[in-house]
Design a protein around this motif. Structure first.
Motif, mmCIF file in Angstrom:
data_model
loop_
_atom_site.group_PDB
_atom_site.id
_atom_site.type_symbol
_atom_site.label_atom_id
_atom_site.label_comp_id
_atom_site.label_asym_id
_atom_site.label_seq_id
_atom_site.Cartn_x
_atom_site.Cartn_y
_atom_site.Cartn_z
ATOM 1 N N GLY A 72 0.825 -1.217 0.000
ATOM 2 C CA GLY A 72 0.000 0.000 0.000
ATOM 3 C C GLY A 72 0.845 1.247 0.000
ATOM 4 O O GLY A 72 2.064 1.201 -0.122
ATOM 5 N N ALA A 73 0.173 2.363 0.149
ATOM 6 C CA ALA A 73 0.859 3.661 0.138
ATOM 7 C C ALA A 73 0.698 4.363 1.481
ATOM 8 O O ALA A 73 -0.290 4.195 2.174
ATOM 9 C CB ALA A 73 0.281 4.547 -0.965
ATOM 10 N N VAL A 74 1.724 5.139 1.827
ATOM 11 C CA VAL A 74 1.666 6.024 2.983
ATOM 12 C C VAL A 74 1.640 7.445 2.422
ATOM 13 O O VAL A 74 2.566 7.865 1.740
ATOM 14 C CB VAL A 74 2.873 5.830 3.919
ATOM 15 C CG1 VAL A 74 2.850 6.849 5.043
ATOM 16 C CG2 VAL A 74 2.901 4.417 4.461
ATOM 17 N N LYS A 75 0.538 8.160 2.691
ATOM 18 C CA LYS A 75 0.371 9.509 2.150
ATOM 19 C C LYS A 75 0.204 10.492 3.298
ATOM 20 O O LYS A 75 -0.639 10.302 4.163
ATOM 21 C CB LYS A 75 -0.861 9.561 1.252
ATOM 22 C CG LYS A 75 -1.122 10.919 0.648
ATOM 23 C CD LYS A 75 -2.381 10.891 -0.213
ATOM 24 C CE LYS A 75 -2.716 12.272 -0.728
ATOM 25 N NZ LYS A 75 -3.981 12.261 -1.486
ATOM 26 N N LEU A 76 1.042 11.529 3.300
ATOM 27 C CA LEU A 76 0.951 12.606 4.288
ATOM 28 C C LEU A 76 0.677 13.907 3.547
ATOM 29 O O LEU A 76 1.351 14.208 2.566
ATOM 30 C CB LEU A 76 2.247 12.719 5.086
ATOM 31 C CG LEU A 76 2.563 11.482 5.901
ATOM 32 C CD1 LEU A 76 3.980 11.038 5.676
ATOM 33 C CD2 LEU A 76 2.300 11.755 7.339
ATOM 34 N N GLU A 77 -0.312 14.668 4.027
ATOM 35 C CA GLU A 77 -0.691 15.901 3.357
ATOM 36 C C GLU A 77 -0.990 16.984 4.395
ATOM 37 O O GLU A 77 -1.698 16.737 5.366
ATOM 38 C CB GLU A 77 -1.940 15.648 2.513
ATOM 39 C CG GLU A 77 -2.450 16.834 1.757
ATOM 40 C CD GLU A 77 -3.700 16.497 0.951
ATOM 41 O OE1 GLU A 77 -4.425 17.435 0.622
ATOM 42 O OE2 GLU A 77 -3.955 15.321 0.663
ATOM 43 N N ALA A 78 -0.423 18.162 4.187
ATOM 44 C CA ALA A 78 -0.694 19.309 5.064
ATOM 45 C C ALA A 78 -1.159 20.463 4.187
ATOM 46 O O ALA A 78 -0.496 20.820 3.216
ATOM 47 C CB ALA A 78 0.554 19.698 5.846
ATOM 48 N N THR A 79 -2.319 21.036 4.531
ATOM 49 C CA THR A 79 -2.893 22.123 3.757
ATOM 50 C C THR A 79 -3.142 23.311 4.678
ATOM 51 O O THR A 79 -3.722 23.162 5.743
ATOM 52 C CB THR A 79 -4.239 21.694 3.126
ATOM 53 O OG1 THR A 79 -4.020 20.528 2.344
ATOM 54 C CG2 THR A 79 -4.799 22.780 2.247
ATOM 55 N N SER A 80 -2.701 24.480 4.235
ATOM 56 C CA SER A 80 -2.880 25.703 5.006
ATOM 57 C C SER A 80 -3.654 26.713 4.179
ATOM 58 O O SER A 80 -3.293 26.991 3.038
ATOM 59 C CB SER A 80 -1.507 26.271 5.375
ATOM 60 O OG SER A 80 -1.646 27.524 5.988
ATOM 61 N N ASN A 81 -4.730 27.257 4.752
ATOM 62 C CA ASN A 81 -5.519 28.304 4.107
ATOM 63 C C ASN A 81 -5.541 29.505 5.053
ATOM 64 O O ASN A 81 -6.105 29.419 6.137
ATOM 65 C CB ASN A 81 -6.950 27.822 3.855
ATOM 66 C CG ASN A 81 -6.994 26.627 2.935
ATOM 67 O OD1 ASN A 81 -6.510 26.691 1.824
ATOM 68 N ND2 ASN A 81 -7.549 25.537 3.403
ATOM 69 N N ALA A 82 -4.939 30.604 4.625
ATOM 70 C CA ALA A 82 -4.858 31.787 5.488
ATOM 71 C C ALA A 82 -5.313 33.028 4.729
ATOM 72 O O ALA A 82 -4.975 33.214 3.568
ATOM 73 C CB ALA A 82 -3.431 31.975 5.992
ATOM 74 N N THR A 83 -6.081 33.872 5.413
ATOM 75 C CA THR A 83 -6.544 35.138 4.853
ATOM 76 C C THR A 83 -6.273 36.239 5.865
ATOM 77 O O THR A 83 -6.596 36.095 7.042
ATOM 78 C CB THR A 83 -8.063 35.085 4.572
ATOM 79 O OG1 THR A 83 -8.325 33.999 3.693
ATOM 80 C CG2 THR A 83 -8.537 36.366 3.929
ATOM 81 N N SER A 84 -5.684 37.329 5.406
ATOM 82 C CA SER A 84 -5.389 38.463 6.279
ATOM 83 C C SER A 84 -5.880 39.737 5.604
ATOM 84 O O SER A 84 -5.622 39.950 4.427
ATOM 85 C CB SER A 84 -3.894 38.539 6.553
ATOM 86 O OG SER A 84 -3.597 39.612 7.399
ATOM 87 N N LYS A 85 -6.596 40.586 6.362
ATOM 88 C CA LYS A 85 -7.168 41.811 5.794
ATOM 89 C C LYS A 85 -7.028 42.949 6.796
ATOM 90 O O LYS A 85 -7.313 42.774 7.986
ATOM 91 C CB LYS A 85 -8.646 41.558 5.495
ATOM 92 C CG LYS A 85 -9.401 42.719 4.942
ATOM 93 C CD LYS A 85 -10.842 42.269 4.682
ATOM 94 C CE LYS A 85 -11.772 43.407 4.544
ATOM 95 N NZ LYS A 85 -13.157 42.945 4.347
ATOM 96 N N ALA A 86 -6.573 44.103 6.334
ATOM 97 C CA ALA A 86 -6.465 45.292 7.195
ATOM 98 C C ALA A 86 -7.048 46.490 6.447
ATOM 99 O O ALA A 86 -6.780 46.668 5.268
ATOM 100 C CB ALA A 86 -5.014 45.560 7.563
ATOM 101 N N GLU A 87 -7.845 47.298 7.161
ATOM 102 C CA GLU A 87 -8.413 48.494 6.513
ATOM 103 C C GLU A 87 -8.611 49.591 7.549
ATOM 104 O O GLU A 87 -8.727 49.336 8.741
ATOM 105 C CB GLU A 87 -9.727 48.164 5.818
ATOM 106 C CG GLU A 87 -10.808 47.611 6.719
ATOM 107 C CD GLU A 87 -12.041 47.192 5.935
ATOM 108 O OE1 GLU A 87 -13.126 47.642 6.324
ATOM 109 O OE2 GLU A 87 -11.926 46.426 4.978
ATOM 110 N N THR A 88 -8.630 50.824 7.041
ATOM 111 C CA THR A 88 -8.881 51.977 7.905
ATOM 112 C C THR A 88 -9.839 52.920 7.195
ATOM 113 O O THR A 88 -9.917 52.939 5.968
ATOM 114 C CB THR A 88 -7.557 52.692 8.269
ATOM 115 O OG1 THR A 88 -7.841 53.726 9.202
ATOM 116 C CG2 THR A 88 -6.879 53.283 7.060
ATOM 117 N N GLU A 89 -10.568 53.674 7.964
ATOM 118 C CA GLU A 89 -11.480 54.666 7.400
ATOM 119 C C GLU A 89 -11.489 55.908 8.284
ATOM 120 O O GLU A 89 -11.212 55.845 9.462
ATOM 121 C CB GLU A 89 -12.891 54.091 7.281
ATOM 122 C CG GLU A 89 -13.527 53.704 8.607
ATOM 123 C CD GLU A 89 -14.897 53.086 8.438
ATOM 124 O OE1 GLU A 89 -15.828 53.652 9.015
ATOM 125 O OE2 GLU A 89 -15.013 52.067 7.761
ATOM 126 N N GLY A 90 -11.824 57.002 7.686
ATOM 127 C CA GLY A 90 -11.918 58.237 8.467
ATOM 128 C C GLY A 90 -11.134 59.352 7.855
ATOM 129 O O GLY A 90 -10.430 59.248 6.931
#
Length: 90
Positions: A72-90
């Motif tokens: 058989g197979a040995v499968k290792l998987e790592a997935t990263s989903n990142a979102t970063s948002k910065a805003e200013t008003e005035g």
């Protein structure tokens, strides 16, 4: 700031199987907002807004683990989903 985890086969694990599929997944979202307000006739403006995401996702087999996967197979998987948002008003 957000952080994610780990998918691990530990050092004392014993696995006898037709296959091994180990998945680690992490999702992080960071939002930063700033509002500026003026008071009085004289005003000073300035804003510094930051948004950081630190994301560490790992999938691994530790030393000492015993894995038997005949044909058989040995499968290792790592997935990263990142979102970063910065805003200013005035």
């Amino acid at each position: 700031m957000a952080q994610a985890g780990t998918g691990t086969v530990g050092p004392k694990a014993t696995i006898n199987a037709a296959g091994l599929d180990l998945r680690a997944q992490g999702t992080s979202t960071a939002d930063a907002r700033a509002s500026l307000i003026n008071i009085g006739a004289a005003s000073v403006h300035g804003a510094n807004v930051t948004s950081d995401v630190v994301h560490d996702v790992t999938a691994f087999v530790a030393g000492g683990a015993r894995i038997t996967v005949p044909g058989g197979a040995v499968k290792l998987e790592a997935t990263s989903n990142a979102t970063s948002k910065a805003e200013t008003e005035g």
